[in-house]
Design a protein around this motif. Structure first.
Motif, PDB file in Angstrom:
ATOM      1  N   SER A  81       0.832  -1.213   0.000  1.00 32.80           N
ATOM      2  CA  SER A  81       0.000   0.000   0.000  1.00 32.80           C
ATOM      3  C   SER A  81       0.866   1.263   0.000  1.00 32.80           C
ATOM      4  O   SER A  81       0.346   2.369  -0.144  1.00 32.80           O
ATOM      5  N   VAL A  82       2.176   1.093   0.156  1.00 34.89           N
ATOM      6  CA  VAL A  82       3.074   2.257   0.136  1.00 34.89           C
ATOM      7  C   VAL A  82       3.260   2.688  -1.319  1.00 34.89           C
ATOM      8  O   VAL A  82       3.963   2.034  -2.097  1.00 34.89           O
ATOM      9  N   GLN A  83       2.563   3.744  -1.700  1.00 37.44           N
ATOM     10  CA  GLN A  83       2.595   4.179  -3.099  1.00 37.44           C
ATOM     11  C   GLN A  83       2.553   5.691  -3.192  1.00 37.44           C
ATOM     12  O   GLN A  83       1.924   6.348  -2.371  1.00 37.44           O
ATOM     13  N   GLY A  84       3.206   6.220  -4.210  1.00 34.16           N
ATOM     14  CA  GLY A  84       3.145   7.651  -4.468  1.00 34.16           C
ATOM     15  C   GLY A  84       2.049   7.968  -5.473  1.00 34.16           C
ATOM     16  O   GLY A  84       1.110   7.196  -5.642  1.00 34.16           O
ATOM     17  N   THR A  85       2.207   9.126  -6.146  1.00 34.50           N
ATOM     18  CA  THR A  85       1.199   9.542  -7.133  1.00 34.50           C
ATOM     19  C   THR A  85       1.899   9.824  -8.454  1.00 34.50           C
ATOM     20  O   THR A  85       3.133   9.882  -8.524  1.00 34.50           O
ATOM     21  N   SER A  86       1.123  10.008  -9.510  1.00 36.45           N
ATOM     22  CA  SER A  86       1.715  10.420 -10.784  1.00 36.45           C
ATOM     23  C   SER A  86       0.856  11.527 -11.377  1.00 36.45           C
ATOM     24  O   SER A  86      -0.328  11.642 -11.051  1.00 36.45           O
TER      25      SER A  86
ATOM     26  N   LEU B 175       0.327  14.052 -15.121  1.00 33.54           N
ATOM     27  CA  LEU B 175       0.683  14.548 -16.456  1.00 33.54           C
ATOM     28  C   LEU B 175       0.205  15.996 -16.616  1.00 33.54           C
ATOM     29  O   LEU B 175       0.106  16.499 -17.722  1.00 33.54           O
ATOM     30  N   ASN B 176      -0.077  16.639 -15.528  1.00 31.13           N
ATOM     31  CA  ASN B 176      -0.711  17.968 -15.593  1.00 31.13           C
ATOM     32  C   ASN B 176       0.240  19.093 -15.956  1.00 31.13           C
ATOM     33  O   ASN B 176      -0.193  20.193 -16.290  1.00 31.13           O
ATOM     34  N   MET B 177       1.546  18.843 -15.877  1.00 35.30           N
ATOM     35  CA  MET B 177       2.498  19.910 -16.222  1.00 35.30           C
ATOM     36  C   MET B 177       2.951  19.668 -17.677  1.00 35.30           C
ATOM     37  O   MET B 177       3.533  18.617 -17.956  1.00 35.30           O
ATOM     38  N   PRO B 178       2.664  20.603 -18.573  1.00 37.79           N
ATOM     39  CA  PRO B 178       2.998  20.366 -19.989  1.00 37.79           C
ATOM     40  C   PRO B 178       4.481  20.035 -20.168  1.00 37.79           C
ATOM     41  O   PRO B 178       5.352  20.692 -19.611  1.00 37.79           O
ATOM     42  N   GLY B 179       4.786  18.987 -20.940  1.00 40.44           N
ATOM     43  CA  GLY B 179       6.172  18.595 -21.208  1.00 40.44           C
ATOM     44  C   GLY B 179       6.796  17.771 -20.102  1.00 40.44           C
ATOM     45  O   GLY B 179       8.001  17.498 -20.151  1.00 40.44           O
ATOM     46  N   PHE B 180       6.033  17.377 -19.135  1.00 44.04           N
ATOM     47  CA  PHE B 180       6.586  16.623 -17.998  1.00 44.04           C
ATOM     48  C   PHE B 180       5.738  15.397 -17.664  1.00 44.04           C
ATOM     49  O   PHE B 180       4.521  15.404 -17.860  1.00 44.04           O
ATOM     50  N   VAL B 181       6.443  14.367 -17.181  1.00 45.29           N
ATOM     51  CA  VAL B 181       5.763  13.274 -16.471  1.00 45.29           C
ATOM     52  C   VAL B 181       6.296  13.347 -15.038  1.00 45.29           C
ATOM     53  O   VAL B 181       7.503  13.214 -14.821  1.00 45.29           O
ATOM     54  N   ASN B 182       5.418  13.578 -14.095  1.00 43.49           N
ATOM     55  CA  ASN B 182       5.870  13.759 -12.700  1.00 43.49           C
ATOM     56  C   ASN B 182       5.327  12.646 -11.800  1.00 43.49           C
ATOM     57  O   ASN B 182       4.199  12.176 -11.990  1.00 43.49           O
ATOM     58  N   VAL B 183       6.154  12.254 -10.873  1.00 48.58           N
ATOM     59  CA  VAL B 183       5.701  11.243  -9.900  1.00 48.58           C
ATOM     60  C   VAL B 183       6.137  11.656  -8.494  1.00 48.58           C
ATOM     61  O   VAL B 183       7.092  12.424  -8.324  1.00 48.58           O
ATOM     62  N   SER B 184       5.420  11.132  -7.523  1.00 48.41           N
ATOM     63  CA  SER B 184       5.915  11.273  -6.146  1.00 48.41           C
ATOM     64  C   SER B 184       6.230   9.879  -5.617  1.00 48.41           C
ATOM     65  O   SER B 184       5.558   8.904  -5.958  1.00 48.41           O
TER      66      SER B 184
END
Ligand code: NAD
Length: 490
Positions: A130-135, A137-146
């Motif tokens: 259950s230990v999971q981050g987030t992802s 695509l809301n920033m143009p030109g980026f794929v971001n994850v936590s």
């Protein structure tokens, strides 16, 4: 009670009192020990190791060395050790109950802590995925994850009233998240933690993953609170100590601190409630464990129209309590934890006699052995009396009356504590008004403490705490969050 095969497989003489550091049992450097007295027989039952600064540093160093390879295991591999430990704790139930009875006076008949500790280890053993981050695509030109990552070394400091419950509710979520731990038990109840350390050894945990220290707040407790290699600390205990730990954390490495602290919990009984259940449940809340429960309803407010009936029922429940030797299977009211606790509770009772009316109890029963305090009831106590404002942490209840909703909500909230509050009524609208209006981390409607739900957040408002524990809250207390920004070429 007839002794079973399993109960005969352990010896009452064979008590572990050493420190568990880096997978080995060791005596304290310099050989320091402290005597542990049974609050029932008042005799010394063990000489327990007093961890020094060197011992505490060694435990933190062992945890630090063990952490990278522990975090590199898969959640199910970490969980496998935890399941083995859970099974061993269950097997040791009778021995653990006996150890708690001789150290802090908990009647063996009322001991459920080992079952709950085992089920905490079982639950968190399955919770690693259950230990999971987030992802995003809301920033143009980026794929971001936590990413969610373990802190590294974390510390747990626990009190004496329910030692194994707190041991498991801190250590299990911490290690499943990939941290390693140094736990310090309470000087008043160190024996079950040391026993569980021997079960950790038997479960085959890699050395250093869980280290268990015994000793007082000063030295090992304060050393952990200010240790720069400890990145998070989970504490359960008094508000006074919680403040000191916050200060030590702030003055050292600003470690994350989670605090579960004291309480002065109200239970409010309206005249439309089921008075029989309200009397039985509120009595249990303040009497089990000799009132040494953070969430005990130590203030009861009963509507004046039913006060006589409620008080008479409540008193009859107190009269039926069997006081005695906590190792005896028929006892349901043992001594308080030690001489100091006895003196503190007795002085609150003396103060209560000055401010209100003593209706029942008020001292040691005739012929009782040890630091026993009778279940005690005060009535007609002014709202500003010391016993209505301060946490007593003993089997002492104040029952006052009220007439209106507005009046009682104000009185219930007129405290610096906010751990648990209960309201007994059959009026659903009123119940909801109180659920919203009461300033407490948990509100019981037609139920009171120690009723709690494993999958609900538990913790305090105001000076009762910082942070929440529970099946879905605790793991997050032991995780750092990292944002990773990934620029994608177009
Ligand atoms: P305490 O604060 O005296 O001791 C708790 C732990 O802190 C012990 O291990 C002690 O050795 C350690 N300690 C003491 N001084 C320290 C310091 N300066 N630095 C670091 N550690 C230190 O509390 P207690 O008497 O063991 O427990 C009773 C208190 O705990 C009550 O106030 C009760 O309400 C509270 N409690 C709260 C909860 C909750 O979940 N909110 C649960 C149980 C108990």
């Amino acid at each position: 009670m007839a002794a079973t095969q399993k109960e005969e497989s352990w010896s009452k003489q064979d008590i572990e009192t050493r420190l568990f550091i880096n997978g080995k049992f060791v005596k304290a450097t310099g050989g320091e020990t402290f005597p542990l007295k049974s609050p029932s027989t008042m005799t010394v039952v063990a000489e327990v190791s007093e961890a020094s600064v060197e011992d505490t540093n060694a435990a933190v160093a062992a945890a630090k060395a063990a952490q990278p390879s522990w975090a590199a295991l898969s959640p199910e591999d970490r969980g496998a050790y935890m399941k083995k430990l859970a099974a061993l704790i269950k097997e040791s139930h009778a021995e653990l109950a006996y150890l708690e009875a001789i150290s802090m006076g908990r009647p063996v008949r009322t001991y459920w802590d080992a079952w709950v500790a085992a089920s905490n280890f079982e639950h968190f053993a399955e919770a690693g995925y259950s230990v999971q981050g987030t992802s995003s695509l809301n920033m143009p030109g980026f794929v971001n994850v936590s990413l969610k990552q373990p802190f590294g070394v974390v510390a747990a400091i626990i009190p004496w009233n329910l030692p194994l419950f707190f041991f498991s509710s801190k250590v299990a979520p911490a290690i499943v998240a990939g941290n390693t731990v140094v736990l310090k038990s309470s000087e008043k109840a160190p024996l079950t933690s040391a026993k569980v350390a021997s079960l950790i050894e038997r479960a085959g945990f890699p050395p250093g993953v869980i280290n268990v220290l015994s000793g007082h707040g000063h030295i090992s407790g304060s050393c952990l609170s200010s240790h720069v290699d400890v990145r998070a600390l989970s504490f359960t205990g008094s508000t006074r100590t919680g403040r000191m730990i916050q200060v030590a954390a702030a003055q050292s490495n600003l470690k994350n601190v989670m605090l579960e602290l004291g309480g002065k919990s109200p239970a409010i009984v309206f005249d439309d409630a089921n008075i029989e259940s309200a009397a039985a449940e509120t009595k249990n809340s303040i009497q089990w464990n000799s009132g040494q429960s953070c969430m005990a309803n130590s203030r009861i407010y009963v509507q004046d129209t039913v006060a006589d009936r409620f008080i008479s029922l409540f008193k009859s429940h107190f009269e039926a309590v069997k006081i005695g030797d906590p190792t005896d299977e028929t006892t349901d009211h043992g001594p308080v934890a030690d001489e100091l606790q006895y003196k503190v509770v007795s002085s609150y009772i003396d103060s209560g006699k000055q401010s209100g009316k003593l209706l029942f109890g008020g001292g040691s029963p005739d012929g009782a052995q040890g630091y026993v305090i009778q279940p005690t009831i005060f009535t007609n106590t002014p709202e500003d009396a010391k016993i209505l404002k301060e946490e007593i942490f003993g089997p002492v209840v104040i029952i006052n009356t009220f007439s209106t909703e507005e009046e009682i909500l104000k009185k219930a909230n007129d405290t610096e504590y906010g751990l648990y509050a209960a309201v007994y009524t059959k009026d659903i609208d009123r119940a909801m008004r109180f659920a919203k209006g009461l300033e407490a981390g948990t509100v019981g409607i037609n139920c009171t403490s120690p009723t709690v739900a494993h999958d609900m957040p538990f913790g305090g408002w105001k000076t009762s705490g910082v942070g929440r524990e529970g099946y879905y809250s605790s793991i997050d207390n032991f995780l750092e969050t990292k944002t990773v920004l990934m620029k994608v070429a177009v």
